[in-house]
Scaffold this motif. Structure first.
Motif, PDB file in Angstrom:
ATOM      1  N   VAL A   1      -8.647  16.486   6.606  1.00  0.00           N
ATOM      2  CA  VAL A   1      -7.682  16.225   5.537  1.00  0.00           C
ATOM      3  C   VAL A   1      -8.437  16.058   4.226  1.00  0.00           C
ATOM      4  N   LYS A   2      -7.996  16.776   3.221  1.00  0.00           N
ATOM      5  CA  LYS A   2      -8.608  16.701   1.883  1.00  0.00           C
ATOM      6  C   LYS A   2      -7.741  15.830   0.972  1.00  0.00           C
ATOM      7  N   TRP A   3      -8.328  15.356  -0.117  1.00  0.00           N
ATOM      8  CA  TRP A   3      -7.584  14.532  -1.079  1.00  0.00           C
ATOM      9  C   TRP A   3      -6.308  15.230  -1.523  1.00  0.00           C
ATOM     10  N   GLN A   4      -6.409  16.528  -1.809  1.00  0.00           N
ATOM     11  CA  GLN A   4      -5.276  17.283  -2.343  1.00  0.00           C
ATOM     12  C   GLN A   4      -4.188  17.550  -1.298  1.00  0.00           C
ATOM     13  N   ASP A   5      -4.496  17.339  -0.015  1.00  0.00           N
ATOM     14  CA  ASP A   5      -3.498  17.517   1.049  1.00  0.00           C
ATOM     15  C   ASP A   5      -2.519  16.348   1.117  1.00  0.00           C
ATOM     16  N   ILE A   6      -2.918  15.229   0.543  1.00  0.00           N
ATOM     17  CA  ILE A   6      -2.107  14.008   0.589  1.00  0.00           C
ATOM     18  C   ILE A   6      -1.463  13.812  -0.782  1.00  0.00           C
ATOM     19  N   GLU A   7      -0.163  13.596  -0.785  1.00  0.00           N
ATOM     20  CA  GLU A   7       0.539  13.388  -2.058  1.00  0.00           C
ATOM     21  C   GLU A   7       1.411  12.146  -1.951  1.00  0.00           C
ATOM     22  N   VAL A   8       1.243  11.246  -2.916  1.00  0.00           N
ATOM     23  CA  VAL A   8       2.026  10.017  -2.967  1.00  0.00           C
ATOM     24  C   VAL A   8       2.871  10.064  -4.235  1.00  0.00           C
ATOM     25  N   LEU A   9       4.168  10.199  -4.050  1.00  0.00           N
ATOM     26  CA  LEU A   9       5.101  10.274  -5.173  1.00  0.00           C
ATOM     27  C   LEU A   9       6.098   9.125  -5.068  1.00  0.00           C
ATOM     28  N   ASN A  10       7.030   9.077  -5.990  1.00  0.00           N
ATOM     29  CA  ASN A  10       8.057   8.038  -5.971  1.00  0.00           C
ATOM     30  C   ASN A  10       9.432   8.658  -5.828  1.00  0.00           C
ATOM     31  N   GLU A  11      10.271   7.990  -5.029  1.00  0.00           N
ATOM     32  CA  GLU A  11      11.672   8.368  -4.980  1.00  0.00           C
ATOM     33  C   GLU A  11      12.315   7.899  -6.283  1.00  0.00           C
ATOM     34  N   LYS A  12      13.559   8.279  -6.513  1.00  0.00           N
ATOM     35  CA  LYS A  12      14.241   7.904  -7.760  1.00  0.00           C
ATOM     36  C   LYS A  12      14.308   6.401  -7.960  1.00  0.00           C
ATOM     37  N   ASN A  13      14.395   5.650  -6.853  1.00  0.00           N
ATOM     38  CA  ASN A  13      14.468   4.186  -6.959  1.00  0.00           C
ATOM     39  C   ASN A  13      13.088   3.544  -7.122  1.00  0.00           C
ATOM     40  N   GLY A  14      12.035   4.359  -7.170  1.00  0.00           N
ATOM     41  CA  GLY A  14      10.683   3.850  -7.372  1.00  0.00           C
ATOM     42  C   GLY A  14       9.873   3.683  -6.102  1.00  0.00           C
ATOM     43  N   ARG A  15      10.512   3.759  -4.949  1.00  0.00           N
ATOM     44  CA  ARG A  15       9.824   3.576  -3.677  1.00  0.00           C
ATOM     45  C   ARG A  15       8.793   4.689  -3.471  1.00  0.00           C
ATOM     46  N   PRO A  16       7.554   4.319  -3.137  1.00  0.00           N
ATOM     47  CA  PRO A  16       6.551   5.360  -2.901  1.00  0.00           C
ATOM     48  C   PRO A  16       6.783   6.056  -1.561  1.00  0.00           C
ATOM     49  N   ILE A  17       6.521   7.344  -1.548  1.00  0.00           N
ATOM     50  CA  ILE A  17       6.577   8.131  -0.316  1.00  0.00           C
ATOM     51  C   ILE A  17       5.271   8.912  -0.216  1.00  0.00           C
TER      52      ILE A  17
ATOM     53  N   TYR B   1       3.653  14.225  11.622  1.00  0.00           N
ATOM     54  CA  TYR B   1       4.148  12.875  11.892  1.00  0.00           C
ATOM     55  C   TYR B   1       4.846  12.279  10.677  1.00  0.00           C
ATOM     56  N   LYS B   2       5.690  11.280  10.918  1.00  0.00           N
ATOM     57  CA  LYS B   2       6.321  10.529   9.832  1.00  0.00           C
ATOM     58  C   LYS B   2       5.269   9.592   9.242  1.00  0.00           C
ATOM     59  N   THR B   3       5.306   9.432   7.951  1.00  0.00           N
ATOM     60  CA  THR B   3       4.392   8.492   7.298  1.00  0.00           C
ATOM     61  C   THR B   3       5.182   7.560   6.399  1.00  0.00           C
ATOM     62  N   TYR B   4       4.750   6.318   6.377  1.00  0.00           N
ATOM     63  CA  TYR B   4       5.354   5.296   5.527  1.00  0.00           C
ATOM     64  C   TYR B   4       4.234   4.658   4.719  1.00  0.00           C
ATOM     65  N   VAL B   5       4.531   4.312   3.474  1.00  0.00           N
ATOM     66  CA  VAL B   5       3.517   3.700   2.625  1.00  0.00           C
ATOM     67  C   VAL B   5       4.134   2.547   1.835  1.00  0.00           C
ATOM     68  N   ALA B   6       3.354   1.477   1.702  1.00  0.00           N
ATOM     69  CA  ALA B   6       3.721   0.343   0.850  1.00  0.00           C
ATOM     70  C   ALA B   6       2.525   0.058  -0.052  1.00  0.00           C
ATOM     71  N   ILE B   7       2.790  -0.033  -1.349  1.00  0.00           N
ATOM     72  CA  ILE B   7       1.738  -0.285  -2.340  1.00  0.00           C
ATOM     73  C   ILE B   7       2.122  -1.535  -3.112  1.00  0.00           C
ATOM     74  N   THR B   8       1.196  -2.491  -3.212  1.00  0.00           N
ATOM     75  CA  THR B   8       1.475  -3.696  -3.983  1.00  0.00           C
ATOM     76  C   THR B   8       0.287  -4.022  -4.887  1.00  0.00           C
TER      77      THR B   8
ATOM     78  N   ASN C   1      -3.169  -3.310  -2.994  1.00  0.00           N
ATOM     79  CA  ASN C   1      -3.265  -3.280  -1.540  1.00  0.00           C
ATOM     80  C   ASN C   1      -2.240  -2.282  -1.022  1.00  0.00           C
ATOM     81  N   THR C   2      -2.668  -1.456  -0.080  1.00  0.00           N
ATOM     82  CA  THR C   2      -1.797  -0.415   0.455  1.00  0.00           C
ATOM     83  C   THR C   2      -1.841  -0.419   1.975  1.00  0.00           C
ATOM     84  N   VAL C   3      -0.662  -0.209   2.564  1.00  0.00           N
ATOM     85  CA  VAL C   3      -0.538  -0.071   4.003  1.00  0.00           C
ATOM     86  C   VAL C   3       0.156   1.259   4.286  1.00  0.00           C
TER      87      VAL C   3
END
Length: 135
Positions: A72-88, A96-103, A110-112
């Motif tokens: 997996v390369k850096w450019q293969d991973i993309e973290v964007l925001n939904e309209k409500n601001g939630r990161p995806i 696989y499904k992926t979930y992300v939380a950034i605080t 800190n990110t999970v």
């Protein structure tokens, strides 16, 4: 079923210094869409955003156990925001499904990331609608 959990903590000021000193850091770590989103932020929020994306990608690499590089390369991973601001988080050719939380707190981000196996119905849906769930 959860198949991977990754956690990462980063210093926002350290990432900010790297961003300010190394021109290629942004383009090597962030996708074009992430750079566009970052450009809408000003001041400390800009560095928070970049540090959050970097941290999310690190957490993802830990959740997979592969790290960044060969599979997996850096450019293969993309973290964007939904309209409500939630990161995806979306990853090219990743089934696989992926979930992300950034605080953010003070100078830390800190990110999970959680990776979950898809159900049979979701796998069939991806075959029928191949753009769903991937970049």
């Amino acid at each position: 079923m959860i198949i991977g959990i990754g956690n990462d903590i980063e210093s926002i000021s350290r990432v900010g210094q790297i961003v300010d000193q190394k021109n290629k850091f942004l383009t090597s770590i962030l996708t074009a869409s992430e750079i566009d989103q970052a450009s809408t932020r000003r001041g400390k929020h800009y560095h928070e955003f970049v540090a959050g994306r970097f941290s999310a990608k690190e957490a993802f690499s830990k959740a997979t156990g592969f790290g960044i590089g060969e599979k997996v390369k850096w450019q293969d991973i993309e973290v964007l925001n939904e309209k409500n601001g939630r990161p995806i988080i979306r990853v090219k050719n990743f089934p696989y499904k992926t979930y992300v939380a950034i605080t953010h707190s003070g100078d830390q981000v800190n990110t999970v990331v959680i990776i979950e196996r898809r159900t049979l119905l979701e796998k069939i849906s991806l075959k029928i609608f191949p753009k769903r769930g991937v970049l």
